[in-house]
Design a protein around this motif. Structure first.
Motif: not given
Length: 162
Positions: A59-65, A79-83, A122-124, A128-132
């Motif tokens: 999750m953490g690395y996904g948020s970085y991406l 918005l994705p980071l707020a969610i 996950a959807v948001m 933005v980034n499919s890997t995330a």
């Protein structure tokens, strides 16, 4: 060095809240929680910390991406980071809420809210980034299982008065 610091901080953030939750609930986990009637499919005690560690790293690395690909908070990542932040807050409040109130029904509702927030994240992230987005899958699996486990605990312990 800066190229490693941001992802490292993003990975460590979920763990920081997790450690605080452990500190706040360790007494109840060793006493009240151990006395619950567990469902037959409940895992050994070591499973959740190990799975949570992996989930938090992903999750953490996904948020970085997402943060990186959106240009930080100035870009479209708000918005994705707020969610995601909401998902973390709900995740972190679940153990103290459950252990301090000793209300298994409230625990089920709490887990359902965590699951919903994780799905939304996950959807948001995937937008933005499919890997995330894919990095959210271990956490979704864990929370889905934990939600079912929470419901089963509630069902097995409805007549308990602690």
């Amino acid at each position: 060095m800066g190229e490693y610091l941001r992802p490292a901080c993003a990975i460590l953030l979920p763990h920081a809240g997790g450690f605080l939750c452990g500190y706040l609930t360790h007494k109840e986990l060793k006493t009240w929680f151990k006395k619950l009637n567990e469902p037959s499919f409940a895992p050994p005690d070591w499973v959740f910390p190990s799975a949570t560690f992996t989930s938090y790293c992903c999750m953490g690395y996904g948020s970085y991406l997402v943060w990186r690909d959106c240009g930080g908070f100035e870009g479209g990542g708000v918005l994705p980071l707020a969610i995601y932040a909401t998902s973390l807050a709900l995740t972190w409040t679940h153990p103290p809420l459950l252990c301090k109130t000793k209300n298994l029904g409230l625990g089920v509702v709490s887990m359902l809210s965590v699951l919903g927030a994780r799905v939304a994240t996950a959807v948001m992230f995937k937008n933005v980034n499919s890997t995330a987005g894919y990095l959210m899958l271990p956490g979704l699996g864990l929370v889905g299982y934990a939600t079912f486990l929470s419901y089963s605990r509630w069902k097995n312990n409805r007549t308990r008065r602690d």
